[in-house]
Design an enzyme around this catalytic site. Structure first.
Site, PDB file in Angstrom:
ATOM      1  N   HIS A   1       0.801  -1.227   0.000  1.00  0.00           N
ATOM      2  CA  HIS A   1       0.000   0.000   0.000  1.00  0.00           C
ATOM      3  C   HIS A   1       0.829   1.271   0.000  1.00  0.00           C
ATOM      4  O   HIS A   1       0.266   2.355   0.143  1.00  0.00           O
ATOM      5  CB  HIS A   1      -0.923   0.025   1.225  1.00  0.00           C
ATOM      6  CG  HIS A   1      -2.101  -0.869   1.136  1.00  0.00           C
ATOM      7  ND1 HIS A   1      -3.265  -0.522   0.484  1.00  0.00           N
ATOM      8  CD2 HIS A   1      -2.299  -2.124   1.608  1.00  0.00           C
ATOM      9  CE1 HIS A   1      -4.137  -1.519   0.569  1.00  0.00           C
ATOM     10  NE2 HIS A   1      -3.574  -2.494   1.237  1.00  0.00           N
TER      11      HIS A   1
ATOM     12  N   LYS B   1      -9.127  13.438   4.670  1.00  0.00           N
ATOM     13  CA  LYS B   1      -8.278  12.254   4.625  1.00  0.00           C
ATOM     14  C   LYS B   1      -7.263  12.344   5.760  1.00  0.00           C
ATOM     15  O   LYS B   1      -7.172  13.371   6.442  1.00  0.00           O
ATOM     16  CB  LYS B   1      -7.565  12.110   3.283  1.00  0.00           C
ATOM     17  CG  LYS B   1      -6.787  13.338   2.842  1.00  0.00           C
ATOM     18  CD  LYS B   1      -6.156  13.137   1.479  1.00  0.00           C
ATOM     19  CE  LYS B   1      -7.166  13.185   0.358  1.00  0.00           C
ATOM     20  NZ  LYS B   1      -7.416  11.906  -0.285  1.00  0.00           N
ATOM     21  N   ARG B   2      -6.531  11.270   5.965  1.00  0.00           N
ATOM     22  CA  ARG B   2      -5.488  11.260   6.978  1.00  0.00           C
ATOM     23  C   ARG B   2      -4.524  12.425   6.749  1.00  0.00           C
ATOM     24  O   ARG B   2      -4.146  12.711   5.615  1.00  0.00           O
ATOM     25  CB  ARG B   2      -4.743   9.922   6.902  1.00  0.00           C
ATOM     26  CG  ARG B   2      -3.586   9.750   7.854  1.00  0.00           C
ATOM     27  CD  ARG B   2      -3.162   8.290   7.890  1.00  0.00           C
ATOM     28  NE  ARG B   2      -2.876   7.773   6.546  1.00  0.00           N
ATOM     29  CZ  ARG B   2      -1.657   7.723   6.012  1.00  0.00           C
ATOM     30  NH1 ARG B   2      -0.621   8.191   6.685  1.00  0.00           N
ATOM     31  NH2 ARG B   2      -1.469   7.202   4.813  1.00  0.00           N
TER      32      ARG B   2
ATOM     33  N   LYS C   1       0.103  14.128   1.393  1.00  0.00           N
ATOM     34  CA  LYS C   1      -1.262  14.377   0.913  1.00  0.00           C
ATOM     35  C   LYS C   1      -1.514  15.867   0.684  1.00  0.00           C
ATOM     36  O   LYS C   1      -2.510  16.248   0.084  1.00  0.00           O
ATOM     37  CB  LYS C   1      -2.275  13.782   1.893  1.00  0.00           C
ATOM     38  CG  LYS C   1      -2.215  12.247   1.939  1.00  0.00           C
ATOM     39  CD  LYS C   1      -3.213  11.675   2.928  1.00  0.00           C
ATOM     40  CE  LYS C   1      -3.101  10.160   3.031  1.00  0.00           C
ATOM     41  NZ  LYS C   1      -3.598   9.468   1.818  1.00  0.00           N
TER      42      LYS C   1
ATOM     43  N   THR D   1      -9.036   5.824  -2.140  1.00  0.00           N
ATOM     44  CA  THR D   1     -10.411   5.382  -2.377  1.00  0.00           C
ATOM     45  C   THR D   1     -11.390   6.520  -2.124  1.00  0.00           C
ATOM     46  O   THR D   1     -12.506   6.492  -2.631  1.00  0.00           O
ATOM     47  CB  THR D   1     -10.784   4.177  -1.490  1.00  0.00           C
ATOM     48  OG1 THR D   1     -10.532   4.482  -0.122  1.00  0.00           O
ATOM     49  CG2 THR D   1      -9.998   2.948  -1.908  1.00  0.00           C
TER      50      THR D   1
ATOM     51  N   LYS E   1     -15.044   7.620  -4.026  1.00  0.00           N
ATOM     52  CA  LYS E   1     -16.302   7.885  -3.325  1.00  0.00           C
ATOM     53  C   LYS E   1     -16.875   9.246  -3.713  1.00  0.00           C
ATOM     54  O   LYS E   1     -18.081   9.378  -3.943  1.00  0.00           O
ATOM     55  CB  LYS E   1     -16.068   7.812  -1.812  1.00  0.00           C
ATOM     56  CG  LYS E   1     -15.675   6.434  -1.311  1.00  0.00           C
ATOM     57  CD  LYS E   1     -15.076   6.491   0.089  1.00  0.00           C
ATOM     58  CE  LYS E   1     -14.420   5.170   0.449  1.00  0.00           C
ATOM     59  NZ  LYS E   1     -13.606   5.250   1.678  1.00  0.00           N
TER      60      LYS E   1
END
Length: 837
Positions: free
Chosen positions: A382, A572-573, A578, A680, A684
């Site tokens: 991952h 998100k985290r 990110k 993901t 969504k």
């Protein structure tokens, strides 16, 4: 099959057939009155409450138990069918299962959502109100755990017999509180009021050893026989949760392990007056399943993390081997009947543990045990971040798992011999070795998982290719063909039907119900993308979802936002790659521009952030603080005239995601290219009608290919360009000098404009960007800002925006986790699947 077991199965069939005839099941009759009676019976006899005095939480438990009964019927039928067929099972090992709330998901999949709503309404109870009281099982940190939950539901849906194996954490990922803009952590005690969905299995308990020594002796044939004598033993006790697939036709099992001490108290110590010390062994054992992701910044934290990983992996392997031998008798057929999938490196110790079981307990030869282990196990990677590929100090493993360290050395010797025979250089030998000799001698768990698996998969096309070129380049050379791709997916039941019933209902009215069974049939929506009437109805659904989120924002933060504004969302985290930092810096630039040019026709925006930073991740916590500092100033500045609002919603979890995602107009997927494995959340959002602004990273690449390059906003450097830029040498100062807006933003942040009480608060963040900027925020800022202005222009043409949003929905069916599971089944597990519906 065992004859006694076969007789018991047929007896169970007969008993359930009689029970079915004696009672009309509401899922078959659709009778709200019958289901109401079941709920009332549970309220009376299981909850012990008279309907006259029952509170909302009593009704929640009664409804959950009534639904559970219906699921259990299908669960037992599924289990009997699997035993009778004698086929292969999948065992999905994951340290995280971010399952969230299960009530509405279960009602939807069982076809009972409308029935339950009507049944409760007849006694004056609102389903939506009581459903909000259900605990959110926060047994995960983000995409990894949510993926595992989607996969479990999809395996049940497409007919893959499966067990999910993990840990029953008493406290999930911490509850995030925002105090004066800072993240603080408190326990997430999701089990405080019990869990109606789980079934304790006290009879299913396994001894898990730690420490001790390995004794060697000579076997009958002169070979060495090893016996591990652990110094400490912990019990792993099973708790089962049924996982129901679409239409309730099949139900699989999520088995979570709870840690217990064999001796709950030392009576000698207690009677000697050491009342606290008498509980030491119990506390040490139970700490294994106490908290998800204990901080591992200390040696004690590292040891606890390794204990957790070995604990659930060993219990799970013991359990599946016991099940296999009970039904099939012969251990050598294990790979024909069991497929073990490792979800990331957390369960990688399974390679050594299965070898130990096969060699030490079942007396297999080393070569046969390794071949069987490799044929049984496969591994999902991952991450491309080297620091995220777990490694453990050799001394820690030698002390905690001495037999496993012996086995790892033996596996490594074989791997290095194979590599040398294949012509590997010294540098390649060092890279493929399971033991990293260059950083204090550590065991590379990613390498162990790779060499112990017959297949290793990435989770998006780009990620899988980059695996071959980066983290596993040399292993891929020595073992060509082992790496394959399985692009992630999401379950449309949870993320469309349950989370966005308004849109799901509109789709059913417009294109029929085919997409409910096959998400790729959403493509039938394409002809409606330009239809003005459908666009209006589509926009009305989106507005209602935005009004719901606006209410949540006001209730949580006391901030009023306009549902008519563009809802720009990044949830998100929290992690530097990110790039929430890129988002908030561009937000500041927009804020400056609105104040400088008030005469322009600005698009009203609501910037929504949510996500948790790891407890020890200081840089991410400062980004959260910066977002909240900016929000405090922007949201109260009259010069902005409500054209810009910034909201950081605390304690992001599955339930909050189900409110945010259907309301988003714009989805921020802006990670540094080449660093996001898949994502993901991007899927969504697009499935729910949000347009994506993103880099060509992870699954964004495939999303662009499916939805069309004109219907997604791609900016910034590519993965190859990022690699080239880093190789050449980063020059953030040049980027800043070339963009006056960026320079102005960084000067404001660094000088304390947004933190007047502590002007130096964000100086470290700015210095990091100015001097190093590993995640290339300054490189992509200009491109990102320009793309945001293009988005403003499109928003000003509602028909064009809606067309693109509708096309995103229509073309996202391929990203269903049903498709992903079929790919795993066909190409890795060797299992058939069934048609849904």
């Amino acid at each position: 099959m065992d004859k006694t077991l076969e007789q018991r199965l047929y007896a169970a069939d007969a008993a359930l057939a009689v029970a079915d005839e004696a009672s009309a099941l509401p899922e078959a009759t659709g009778d709200a009155r019958s289901f109401r009676d079941l709920i009332l019976a549970k309220l009376t006899y299981a909850v012990g409450k008279d309907p006259i005095v029952a509170r909302d939480h009593d009704w929640l438990r009664a409804l959950s138990l009534a639904l559970r009964d219906r699921i259990v019927d299908r669960w037992m039928a599924t289990t009997r069918g699997v035993y009778r067929m004698g086929g292969k099972r999948v065992y999905y090992f994951s340290l995280e299962f971010l399952i969230g709330r299960l009530l509405k998901d279960g009602l939807n999949n069982m076809g009972l959502l409308g029935t339950a709503r009507e049944a409760l309404a007849s006694v004056g109870v609102d389903l939506d109100v009581i459903a909000e009281l259900e605990a959110d099982a926060a047994l995960g940190n983000g995409g990894l755990g949510r993926l595992a939950a989607c996969f479990m539901e999809s395996m049940a849906t497409v007919g893959v017999p499966a067990y999910g194996y993990g840990i029953r954490y008493e406290n999930g990922l911490f509850r995030q509180n925002i105090i004066d803009g800072w993240q603080t952590e408190s326990p997430e005690n999701w089990l405080a009021y019990g869990n109606p969905w789980e079934f304790p299995r006290r009879e299913v308990a396994y001894e898990i050893g730690f420490g001790g020594a390995v004794e060697a002796s000579e076997g009958w044939d002169g070979s060495a026989v090893h016996a591990w004598k652990p110094a400490e033993t912990v019990l792993a006790v099973a708790h089962d949760t049924p996982v129901v697939g679409w239409r309730g036709l099949r139900v699989n099992t999520l088995r979570l392990w709870s840690a217990r001490s064999p001796d709950p108290i030392s009576l000698d110590a207690f009677n000697a007056g050491d009342h606290i010390g008498a509980l030491t062994a119990r506390t040490k054992a139970e700490s294994i399943s106490r908290v998800l992701y204990p901080a591992d910044s200390t040696p004690a934290g590292q040891e606890l993390r390794l204990r957790q990983e070995y604990f659930f992996t060993s219990a799970s392997l013991q359990d599946l081997v016991r099940r296999h031998l009970k039904q099939h008798r012969e251990i050598r057929t294990l790979a024909q009947k069991a497929a073990v999938q490792l979800n990331d490196t957390h369960p990688a110790i399974a390679v050594a543990e299965l070898m130990r079981i096969l060699i030490d307990i079942h007396a297999m030869s080393w070569a046969d045990a390794f071949a069987l282990t490799r044929d049984t196990i496969s591994y999902t990677n991952h991450t491309l971040l080297p620091e995220a590929l777990e490694s453990w100090p050799v001394p820690l493993l030698e002390r905690l798992l001495p037999r496993h360290m012996q086995i790892i050395y033996a596996i490594n010797a074989r791997v290095l011999t194979e590599a040398r025979a294949a012509g590997a250089t010294d540098a390649m030998i060092a890279a493929v070795s399971i033991i990293d000799e260059g950083h204090g001698r550590r065991v590379r768990m990613g390498n162990l998982a790779f060499v112990g698996s017959h297949k290793v998969n990435g989770v998006s096309a780009l990620h899988s290719e980059l695996m071959k070129e980066t983290v596993f380049r040399d292993l891929n050379t020595v073992f060509p063909g082992r790496i394959t791709n399985k692009t992630n997916g999401i379950t449309p039941r949870r993320w469309l039907m349950t989370a966005n019933p308004g849109l799901a209902g509109l789709l059913r009215e417009t294109i029929g119900e085919g997409f409910l069974d096959d998400a790729e049939k959403l493509v039938a929506l394409e002809p409606f993308a330009r239809d003005p009437g459908f666009q209006e109805r589509f926009a009305a659904v989106k507005h209602a979802n935005k009004a719901r989120l606006a209410k949540t924002i006001q209730q949580t933060l006391g901030l009023r936002v306009d549902p008519a504004a563009l809802f720009d969302v990044q949830v998100k985290r929290m992690h530097e790659y990110k790039r929430q930092l890129l988002n908030i810096l561009e937000t500041i630039a927009l804020y400056n521009a609105i104040r400088t040019h008030p005469e322009k026709d600005w698009v009203p925006r609501v910037k929504v952030f949510a996500g948790k930073a790891a407890a020890s991740y200081t840089s991410a916590k400062y980004i959260i603080k910066l977002i909240n500092d900016v929000a405090k100033m922007v949201n109260t500045d009259p010069a902005v005239r409500n054209l810009l609002k910034v909201a950081f919603l605390p304690n992001y979890n599955v339930s909050l995601a189900e409110v945010i995602i259907p309301a988003a107009d714009l989805s921020e997927q802006i990670s540094t290219a080449g660093m996001e494995a898949s994502g993901t959340g991007n899927m969504k959002f697009a499935l729910n009608g949000a347009l994506t602004i993103g880099t060509l990273d992870g699954a964004n690449v495939e999303m662009r290919d499916h939805v069309g390059a004109d219907n997604i906003f791609i900016f910034g450097l590519t993965a190859a360009e990022v690699e080239a830029r880093r190789a050449k040498g980063l020059n953030p100062r040049a980027n800043i000098e070339a963009d006056p807006a960026l320079a102005e933003v960084l000067d404001a942040v660094g000088s304390g404009v947004f933190s007047p009480a502590d002007p130096q608060r964000h100086r470290g963040t700015v210095d990091n960007l100015t001097n190093s900027d590993w995640f290339l925020v300054t490189d992509d800022f200009t491109s990102y800002s320009a793309m945001q202005r293009r988005i403003d222009a499109l928003w000003g043409t509602p028909a064009a925006w809606r067309e693109k949003a509708i096309l995103n929905v229509a073309r996202m069916g391929w990203f269903s986790s049903d498709r992903t599971i079929r790919d795993y089944s066909d190409e890795i597990w060797g299992l058939p699947t069934v048609k849904v519906g």
